[in-house]
Motif scaffolding. Structure first.
Motif, PDB file in Angstrom:
ATOM      1  N   LEU A  39       0.817  -1.208   0.000  1.00 44.97           N
ATOM      2  CA  LEU A  39       0.000   0.000   0.000  1.00 44.97           C
ATOM      3  C   LEU A  39       0.852   1.261   0.000  1.00 44.97           C
ATOM      4  O   LEU A  39       1.938   1.292   0.604  1.00 44.97           O
ATOM      5  N   LYS A  40       0.353   2.281  -0.670  1.00 43.45           N
ATOM      6  CA  LYS A  40       1.035   3.563  -0.790  1.00 43.45           C
ATOM      7  C   LYS A  40       0.141   4.663  -0.216  1.00 43.45           C
ATOM      8  O   LYS A  40      -1.086   4.513  -0.181  1.00 43.45           O
ATOM      9  N   PRO A  41       0.722   5.769   0.199  1.00 44.73           N
ATOM     10  CA  PRO A  41      -0.104   6.878   0.708  1.00 44.73           C
ATOM     11  C   PRO A  41      -1.175   7.325  -0.285  1.00 44.73           C
ATOM     12  O   PRO A  41      -2.270   7.727   0.127  1.00 44.73           O
ATOM     13  N   GLU A  42      -0.878   7.247  -1.574  1.00 45.25           N
ATOM     14  CA  GLU A  42      -1.863   7.657  -2.582  1.00 45.25           C
ATOM     15  C   GLU A  42      -3.028   6.684  -2.704  1.00 45.25           C
ATOM     16  O   GLU A  42      -3.991   6.963  -3.423  1.00 45.25           O
ATOM     17  N   ASP A  43      -2.980   5.564  -2.010  1.00 48.65           N
ATOM     18  CA  ASP A  43      -4.122   4.642  -1.969  1.00 48.65           C
ATOM     19  C   ASP A  43      -5.145   5.071  -0.916  1.00 48.65           C
ATOM     20  O   ASP A  43      -6.226   4.480  -0.823  1.00 48.65           O
ATOM     21  N   THR A  44      -4.815   6.086  -0.133  1.00 47.36           N
ATOM     22  CA  THR A  44      -5.740   6.573   0.881  1.00 47.36           C
ATOM     23  C   THR A  44      -7.026   7.082   0.250  1.00 47.36           C
ATOM     24  O   THR A  44      -6.993   7.916  -0.657  1.00 47.36           O
ATOM     25  N   ALA A  45      -8.156   6.531   0.690  1.00 42.84           N
ATOM     26  CA  ALA A  45      -9.451   6.892   0.124  1.00 42.84           C
ATOM     27  C   ALA A  45     -10.541   6.144   0.879  1.00 42.84           C
ATOM     28  O   ALA A  45     -10.257   5.243   1.681  1.00 42.84           O
ATOM     29  N   VAL A  46     -11.773   6.515   0.592  1.00 41.18           N
ATOM     30  CA  VAL A  46     -12.908   5.693   1.006  1.00 41.18           C
ATOM     31  C   VAL A  46     -13.139   4.686  -0.108  1.00 41.18           C
ATOM     32  O   VAL A  46     -13.251   5.055  -1.283  1.00 41.18           O
ATOM     33  N   TYR A  47     -13.188   3.422   0.250  1.00 44.44           N
ATOM     34  CA  TYR A  47     -13.367   2.342  -0.721  1.00 44.44           C
ATOM     35  C   TYR A  47     -14.813   1.861  -0.676  1.00 44.44           C
ATOM     36  O   TYR A  47     -15.352   1.559   0.400  1.00 44.44           O
ATOM     37  N   TYR A  48     -15.423   1.784  -1.857  1.00 37.84           N
ATOM     38  CA  TYR A  48     -16.812   1.397  -1.993  1.00 37.84           C
ATOM     39  C   TYR A  48     -16.941   0.089  -2.757  1.00 37.84           C
ATOM     40  O   TYR A  48     -16.303  -0.100  -3.792  1.00 37.84           O
ATOM     41  N   CYS A  49     -17.791  -0.762  -2.266  1.00 37.20           N
ATOM     42  CA  CYS A  49     -18.170  -1.980  -2.967  1.00 37.20           C
ATOM     43  C   CYS A  49     -19.407  -1.675  -3.811  1.00 37.20           C
ATOM     44  O   CYS A  49     -20.269  -0.887  -3.395  1.00 37.20           O
ATOM     45  N   ALA A  50     -19.506  -2.291  -4.965  1.00 40.16           N
ATOM     46  CA  ALA A  50     -20.647  -2.057  -5.844  1.00 40.16           C
ATOM     47  C   ALA A  50     -21.057  -3.363  -6.519  1.00 40.16           C
ATOM     48  O   ALA A  50     -20.217  -4.247  -6.732  1.00 40.16           O
ATOM     49  N   ALA A  51     -22.322  -3.444  -6.874  1.00 40.77           N
ATOM     50  CA  ALA A  51     -22.844  -4.654  -7.518  1.00 40.77           C
ATOM     51  C   ALA A  51     -23.789  -4.298  -8.656  1.00 40.77           C
ATOM     52  O   ALA A  51     -24.485  -3.297  -8.602  1.00 40.77           O
ATOM     53  N   ASP A  52     -23.778  -5.161  -9.678  1.00 39.40           N
ATOM     54  CA  ASP A  52     -24.730  -5.078 -10.782  1.00 39.40           C
ATOM     55  C   ASP A  52     -24.525  -3.832 -11.645  1.00 39.40           C
ATOM     56  O   ASP A  52     -25.290  -2.871 -11.592  1.00 39.40           O
ATOM     57  N   PRO A  53     -23.491  -3.823 -12.486  1.00 38.29           N
ATOM     58  CA  PRO A  53     -23.250  -2.673 -13.363  1.00 38.29           C
ATOM     59  C   PRO A  53     -24.284  -2.588 -14.479  1.00 38.29           C
ATOM     60  O   PRO A  53     -24.689  -3.589 -15.053  1.00 38.29           O
ATOM     61  N   LYS A  54     -24.714  -1.355 -14.769  1.00 36.00           N
ATOM     62  CA  LYS A  54     -25.672  -1.159 -15.866  1.00 36.00           C
ATOM     63  C   LYS A  54     -24.959  -1.103 -17.205  1.00 36.00           C
ATOM     64  O   LYS A  54     -25.514  -1.529 -18.230  1.00 36.00           O
ATOM     65  N   PHE A  55     -23.743  -0.588 -17.206  1.00 34.29           N
ATOM     66  CA  PHE A  55     -22.978  -0.499 -18.455  1.00 34.29           C
ATOM     67  C   PHE A  55     -21.688  -1.277 -18.284  1.00 34.29           C
ATOM     68  O   PHE A  55     -21.705  -2.411 -17.865  1.00 34.29           O
ATOM     69  N   GLY A  56     -20.561  -0.702 -18.603  1.00 31.04           N
ATOM     70  CA  GLY A  56     -19.312  -1.424 -18.500  1.00 31.04           C
ATOM     71  C   GLY A  56     -18.954  -1.768 -17.063  1.00 31.04           C
ATOM     72  O   GLY A  56     -19.244  -1.017 -16.136  1.00 31.04           O
ATOM     73  N   ILE A  57     -18.275  -2.891 -16.908  1.00 36.51           N
ATOM     74  CA  ILE A  57     -17.944  -3.390 -15.569  1.00 36.51           C
ATOM     75  C   ILE A  57     -16.963  -2.473 -14.856  1.00 36.51           C
ATOM     76  O   ILE A  57     -16.863  -2.493 -13.630  1.00 36.51           O
ATOM     77  N   THR A  58     -16.223  -1.649 -15.593  1.00 33.90           N
ATOM     78  CA  THR A  58     -15.257  -0.745 -14.980  1.00 33.90           C
ATOM     79  C   THR A  58     -15.802   0.669 -14.811  1.00 33.90           C
ATOM     80  O   THR A  58     -15.101   1.549 -14.313  1.00 33.90           O
ATOM     81  N   SER A  59     -17.021   0.903 -15.221  1.00 37.63           N
ATOM     82  CA  SER A  59     -17.603   2.245 -15.084  1.00 37.63           C
ATOM     83  C   SER A  59     -18.404   2.333 -13.801  1.00 37.63           C
ATOM     84  O   SER A  59     -18.904   1.322 -13.318  1.00 37.63           O
ATOM     85  N   PRO A  60     -18.550   3.542 -13.232  1.00 35.51           N
ATOM     86  CA  PRO A  60     -19.314   3.684 -11.986  1.00 35.51           C
ATOM     87  C   PRO A  60     -20.820   3.671 -12.213  1.00 35.51           C
ATOM     88  O   PRO A  60     -21.549   4.467 -11.622  1.00 35.51           O
ATOM     89  N   SER A  61     -21.290   2.754 -13.031  1.00 36.38           N
ATOM     90  CA  SER A  61     -22.707   2.702 -13.387  1.00 36.38           C
ATOM     91  C   SER A  61     -23.441   1.629 -12.606  1.00 36.38           C
ATOM     92  O   SER A  61     -24.527   1.196 -12.992  1.00 36.38           O
ATOM     93  N   TYR A  62     -22.839   1.189 -11.515  1.00 41.07           N
ATOM     94  CA  TYR A  62     -23.433   0.115 -10.747  1.00 41.07           C
ATOM     95  C   TYR A  62     -24.732   0.548 -10.075  1.00 41.07           C
ATOM     96  O   TYR A  62     -24.886   1.691  -9.656  1.00 41.07           O
ATOM     97  N   VAL A  63     -25.642  -0.396  -9.955  1.00 40.02           N
ATOM     98  CA  VAL A  63     -26.949  -0.107  -9.371  1.00 40.02           C
ATOM     99  C   VAL A  63     -26.861  -0.017  -7.846  1.00 40.02           C
ATOM    100  O   VAL A  63     -27.476   0.841  -7.225  1.00 40.02           O
ATOM    101  N   HIS A  64     -26.083  -0.910  -7.251  1.00 35.85           N
ATOM    102  CA  HIS A  64     -26.050  -1.022  -5.793  1.00 35.85           C
ATOM    103  C   HIS A  64     -24.671  -0.650  -5.262  1.00 35.85           C
ATOM    104  O   HIS A  64     -23.652  -1.069  -5.820  1.00 35.85           O
ATOM    105  N   TRP A  65     -24.660   0.109  -4.161  1.00 33.26           N
ATOM    106  CA  TRP A  65     -23.407   0.580  -3.556  1.00 33.26           C
ATOM    107  C   TRP A  65     -23.433   0.365  -2.045  1.00 33.26           C
ATOM    108  O   TRP A  65     -24.480   0.478  -1.406  1.00 33.26           O
ATOM    109  N   GLY A  66     -22.260   0.059  -1.497  1.00 32.44           N
ATOM    110  CA  GLY A  66     -22.108   0.015  -0.061  1.00 32.44           C
ATOM    111  C   GLY A  66     -21.880   1.406   0.499  1.00 32.44           C
ATOM    112  O   GLY A  66     -21.802   2.388  -0.242  1.00 32.44           O
ATOM    113  N   GLN A  67     -21.735   1.472   1.818  1.00 36.67           N
ATOM    114  CA  GLN A  67     -21.583   2.770   2.481  1.00 36.67           C
ATOM    115  C   GLN A  67     -20.136   3.258   2.480  1.00 36.67           C
ATOM    116  O   GLN A  67     -19.878   4.423   2.763  1.00 36.67           O
TER     117      GLN A  67
END
Length: 122
Positions: free
Chosen positions: A86-114
């Motif tokens: 891990l690097k300092p630049e990895d610092t962030a809030v990490y979100y889990c997501a499920a069921d993408p509406k478009f591409g699997i790498t795009s933030p188009s997922y229907v469901h998100w964690g907190q």
């Protein structure tokens, strides 16, 4: 409705490791793909990793390739993100997501964690 619950975040020194978990509950996903995204202060949410339903295909952002590994549990309703070197630049809030509406790498997922905070100190 699908509920996603992340865990495993925390504070770690640079070079250390963390393992994030995301447990899904509720109705069955339409596609089954799940992903991890992250958002640092003042920055847009960005793709980290994603995996298809069977676990046979995984996708990674260039910034974390070779350091992070995404995987699914045997019951398919849990996804993990093993984060090494891990690097300092990895610092962030990490979100889990499920069921993408478009591409699997795009933030188009229907469901998100907190989200779960990951902080890497130098």
């Amino acid at each position: 409705q699908v509920q996603l619950a992340e865990s495993g975040g925390g504070l770690v020194q640079a070079g250390g490791s963390l393992r994030l978990s995301c447990a899904a509950s509720g109705r069955t996903f339409s596609s089954g793909a799940m992903g991890w995204f992250r958002q640092a202060p003042g920055k847009e949410r960005e793709f980290v990793a994603a995996i298809n339903w069977s676990g046979s295909n995984a996708y990674y952002a260039d910034s974390i390739k070779g350091r992070f590994t995404i995987s699914r549990g045997n019951a398919k309703n849990t996804v993990y993100l093993q984060m090494n070197s891990l690097k300092p630049e990895d610092t962030a809030v990490y979100y889990c997501a499920a069921d993408p509406k478009f591409g699997i790498t795009s933030p188009s997922y229907v469901h998100w964690g907190q989200g779960t905070q990951v902080t890497v100190s130098s």
